[in-house]
Design a protein around this motif. Structure first.
Motif, PDB file in Angstrom:
ATOM      1  N   ALA A 278       0.831  -1.196   0.000  1.00  0.00           N
ATOM      2  CA  ALA A 278       0.000   0.000   0.000  1.00  0.00           C
ATOM      3  C   ALA A 278       0.872   1.255   0.000  1.00  0.00           C
ATOM      4  O   ALA A 278       0.530   2.258  -0.630  1.00  0.00           O
ATOM      5  N   ALA A 279       2.009   1.213   0.688  1.00  0.00           N
ATOM      6  CA  ALA A 279       2.906   2.365   0.712  1.00  0.00           C
ATOM      7  C   ALA A 279       3.406   2.660  -0.700  1.00  0.00           C
ATOM      8  O   ALA A 279       3.429   3.814  -1.149  1.00  0.00           O
ATOM      9  N   HIS A 280       3.761   1.630  -1.422  1.00  0.00           N
ATOM     10  CA  HIS A 280       4.204   1.783  -2.808  1.00  0.00           C
ATOM     11  C   HIS A 280       3.072   2.334  -3.663  1.00  0.00           C
ATOM     12  O   HIS A 280       3.255   3.266  -4.451  1.00  0.00           O
TER      13      HIS A 280
ATOM     14  N   GLY B 135       0.701   4.149  -2.716  1.00  0.00           N
ATOM     15  CA  GLY B 135       0.478   5.542  -2.339  1.00  0.00           C
ATOM     16  C   GLY B 135       1.579   6.483  -2.787  1.00  0.00           C
ATOM     17  O   GLY B 135       1.564   7.654  -2.444  1.00  0.00           O
TER      18      GLY B 135
END
Lengths: 353, 507
Positions: free
Chosen positions: A234-236, A238
């Motif tokens: 999810a960080a990627h 985002g």
């Protein structure tokens, strides 16, 4: 018939998070009575000298802080890395890298003005630890090499690099021992309180706790590294550059461990020896877990550990209980904490039929 | 099928279950009769799964009593429930992927002689059960090689092997392809004809109407109504479920599309196995237009959405958004070009479940001006932004500091929607935007997507749900084996035609 089952529990309220480590420590001390009794110690006397030895006199109290300083640094190093799910088991090697760089700077940078030398020594120690930690971080991000294995194994690589240097270029001229020359006076940490070893590294450790707390809570990077730790996919998604977040996390984590090495070198030993760390890097893992990966938790668990380590010496002298009891208590603390953390998610149900 | 005079096989009396300060079930009475398929209908968070988890011994209720086959049952674990013939198949299967079907089925049963396993007699028994219920699966097949539908069959076999005669299925069709659903329904009906009972947990009205004999509607932890399936209809059920009248039909304004917002040219992309999943694809979507991408799952839609989101690098082709080229494999580029992205796998890809609602809101824009100053997050602005979104999208949460994990499925999707639409994107790409959501949340999300179109955005909706495509879209394309099979304006589209395209038949 009575049956016992472990079932999932509802999430605990916030105050429980603070209470749990305290309860864990109390339970640890209760359980530690067993090995103390087995070793033939008298219980109250042993505990009395354990705490008296760590806190009872000015000198003992200050020694406890002296011991806490490297533990705070390595504990912070591990906690900061674990928060981003960079499984840094290599604080020990990073500590040695830091001590090695500080030795080199502290012996050979004789040309720089005195007041500049200490900052340079500290920065080189930080960078050495950080760069050593960034090797497994690069391997992890670029080649998906498991970081638990690579950080752990690099500890042994660093131990041998240090050994080779101590028998080679860094060996004190004329000595046959694996030890370096003494660093020059300007590279030593100033002592802050008279008749003690209370040195600059102690307030620095407290400041480091505040800085990490600040990074975690207030900065973009702190947010990003938490996001990467929670869900890297999810960080990627985002838009977070997960590779550079992991690298920077490793750099800071290794740097903190490196500073533990700088402190031991520049305030305690003054020269590099093979046994400069009695395993502070590994204790850091336990401390980080005991502190629930929180900077303030790390601070308190480091202090608890140093109370045990310092106090056990007095206890051993006064009661004949072997000094190794300190390590038993440390191990017990970790296990009790892990069990307690388990009970934050699960509870035991006893059923009568 | 069921006579009210008949003694129910399961009676749940005044069941109440609380989780901290949330009451999941309040004073519920629920009966199950032999030989019936009873649907437990309700929105997400209505308490359906909780109630059945209590019957399955997975939770204990705070108050209430359960009688199974006339006997009072104190269920302290699923084992107790299974011993009384109650089995439950959860949404997430509990199979060991590396083991065979047979091995999975005998796990935890006493199928052996002393120290040794007795696979042969277990196998014979399994084959007999398979024959009786027409559940054909090779007992030696490794579970990981099976499709989701087949794995579900293994779960059913596992229950039958344990002589379960009250089978609870938690949203069994959520993971199935349409053809697999048909097969499942056949199996369930067969079970009921044999005199066994099935509880079918669902929020899909059409399915419930098709499969069940009796419907119990739960709302906010209480029984809202009970109906014989023959004596109700979809509209009544929808209203009972939501507790208010739903809009008759979502209003769709006719707007003439404007200039192109996204142009996809010659796009080819590989799937995880290295095979071509998207083949030389060409698509164009204009401002104020909603394009629906229909298709049976696994025909390249997932890969297409991942390429658009910047998660997957294509091997060929270009994507232009508002005339500017999307940098391949870069989520940042997609964000900067003004794409609102709603991923199909919301929890894995779109959300930070352990973090707070607020920390999820700022995932994409915490680096944009206004939210930080020299590396430090500007919390005042962020708090304002978060409260504004929570209010604006009616997200049900304890507040911006609540963990995302504490939100229901519909509210999680609203959270993503709020985040992705807050920057007024020029293009919205929504992949399976309402999968697994209840009617209320679905309606809301459809309304919001239509508003985005009216505002001037181009919208791509990738969905396996044809109802959704027909409700929302102005134009439909069908993907089949990575290519566009057909492209038709909504006014000229027929379900038959779309269905043929979906199965690869070109007229």
């Amino acid at each position: 018939m009575i049956s016992i089952r472990i079932v999932k529990r509802e999430p605990l309220p916030g105050w429980a998070r603070i209470l749990i480590p305290i309860a864990a420590i109390i339970v640890t001390l209760i359980l530690s009575a067993i090995p103390i009794l087995i070793a033939g110690g008298k219980l109250w006397k042993s505990y009395y000298f354990l705490f008296y030895g760590a806190l009872g006199t000015r000198f003992n109290l200050l020694e406890t802080f002296v011991k806490a300083s490297p533990l705070i640094f390595t504990g912070l190093a591990v906690a900061f890395a674990f928060r981003a799910k960079f499984w840094n088991i290599g604080a020990e090697g990073q500590l040695l890298a830091g001590a090695l760089a500080a030795t080199w700077a502290g012996i050979y940078f004789t040309g720089v003005p005195g007041f500049m030398l200490l900052p340079i020594v500290m920065i080189s120690g930080f960078l050495a630890g950080g760069l050593w930690a960034s090797i497994p971080a690069i391997l992890k991000t670029k080649l998906r090499v498991d970081d638990v294995v690579s950080t752990l194994l690099l500890n042994y690589v660093m131990i041998h690099i240090m050994g080779a240097l101590l028998f080679g270029p860094l060996q004190q001229p004329g000595s046959s021992w694996p030890r370096s020359s003494e660093i020059i006076e300007a590279a030593k940490y100033p002592m802050l309180l008279s008749k003690s070893r209370f040195h600059l590294g102690i307030p620095l450790a407290f400041i480091a706790v505040l800085i990490i707390l600040f990074i975690n809570k207030k900065t973009i990077f702190g947010y990003q590294s938490k996001a990467v730790g929670v869900n890297i996919k999810a960080a990627h998604f985002g838009g977070i550059n997960t590779t550079s977040v992991i690298l920077l996390t490793a750099l800071i984590s290794g740097g903190l461990a490196g500073l533990a090495g700088v402190g031991e070198l520049c305030a305690i030993q003054y020269r590099l020896i093979k046994d400069i760390s009695p395993g502070y890097g590994y204790s850091g893992i336990v401390i980080a877990m005991l502190g629930n990966l929180h900077p303030v938790g790390v601070l308190f668990s480091s202090l608890f550990f140093s109370v045990i380590i310092v106090g056990a010496q007095t206890m051993s002298r006064m009661t004949g209980v072997p000094y190794y009891i300190a390590e038993v208590i440390q191990g017990m603390a970790l296990m009790v904490m892990l069990v307690f953390l388990l009970f934050t998610e699960f509870r035991i149900r006893v059923l009568r039929k | 099928m069921t006579e009210n005079k008949e003694q129910p096989v399961v009676q749940m009396r005044s069941i109440t279950k609380r989780f901290l300060d949330v009451t999941a079930n309040r004073n519920i009475n629920f009966d199950i009769f032999a030989g019936e398929i009873c649907a437990l209908l309700g929105e997400n968070g209505a308490g359906k799964t909780t109630l059945m988890n209590i019957l399955f011994g997975y939770y204990t209720c705070d108050q209430g009593e359960i009688f199974i086959k006339g006997e009072k049952a104190d269920l302290s674990s699923p084992k107790d429930a299974i011993a009384r013939g109650v089995g439950m198949i959860h949404q997430h299967f509990t199979l060991v992927p590396s083991q065979s079907v047979l091995e999975n089925i005998i796990i935890g049963t006493d199928s052996g002689r002393g120290f040794f396993l007795d696979l042969r007699s277990a196998r014979d028994r399994l084959l007999e059960i398979q024959k009786r219920f027409g559940l054909q699966i090779d007992p030696e097949a490794r579970v990981w090689t099976l499709s989701v539908g087949q794995q579900q069959k293994v779960e059913i076999l596992k229950s039958l092997y344990r002589e379960v005669d009250i089978l609870i299925m938690d949203e069994p069709t959520a993971v199935l392809a349409p053809s697999e659903t048909v097969e499942l329904f056949k199996t369930l009906k067969h079970l009921a004809e044999e005199g066994r009972s099935v509880v079918f947990i669902s929020h899909k009205l059409n399915e419930v109407m098709e499969i069940s004999d009796r419907i119990v509607v739960l709302r906010e932890g209480e029984v809202a109504a009970e109906r014989k399936t023959g004596k109700t209809d979809v509209r009544e059920l929808a209203n009972l479920m939501v507790g208010r009248d739903l809009l008759e039909r979502i209003e769709k304004k006719r707007i003439t599309p404007g200039e192109p917002v996204v142009e996809i040219e010659g796009l080819t992309a590989l799937n995880d196995k290295g095979l071509e999943a998207v083949k030389n694809l060409k698509l164009l979507v204009r401002k104020k237009e909603i394009l629906g991408v229909a298709g049976v799952s696994g025909n390249g839609q997932t890969e297409l959405s991942e390429v658009l989101f910047g998660l997957r690098e294509p091997v060929k082709g270009s994507i232009k958004i508002g005339g500017r080229l999307l940098r391949a494999g870069s989520p940042v580029s997609a964000i900067n070009l003004g794409m609102g992205r709603i991923p199909e796998d919301r929890i894995e890809t779109g959300l930070l479940m352990e973090l707070t609602v607020e920390e999820n809101f700022i995932l994409e824009n915490h680096v944009s001006p206004g939210f930080h100053r020299s590396g430090l997050l500007s919390f005042n602005k962020i708090h304002q932004f978060s409260d504004h979104l929570i209010r604006g999208y009616g997200i049900k949460t304890a507040g911006r500091d609540a963990a995302a994990r504490s939100l229901s499925g519909g509210n999680l999707q609203k959270l993503i929607l709020a985040r992705e639409l807050s920057g007024e994107p020029t293009l919205v790409v929504a992949s399976q935007p309402t999968r697994g959501l209840d009617v209320g949340a679905m309606e809301y999300i459809h309304k919001r997507l239509l508003q985005e179109k009216e505002r001037g955005a181009g919208v791509i909706v990738i969905s396996e749900d044809l109802d959704e495509i027909f409700t929302l879209c102005d134009r439909i394309v069908v993907m089949y084996e990575g290519r566009i099979m057909g492209d038709v304006p909504i006014g000229e589209a027929s379900r038959e035609q779309i269905g043929l395209w979906m199965s690869g038949v070109r007229k």
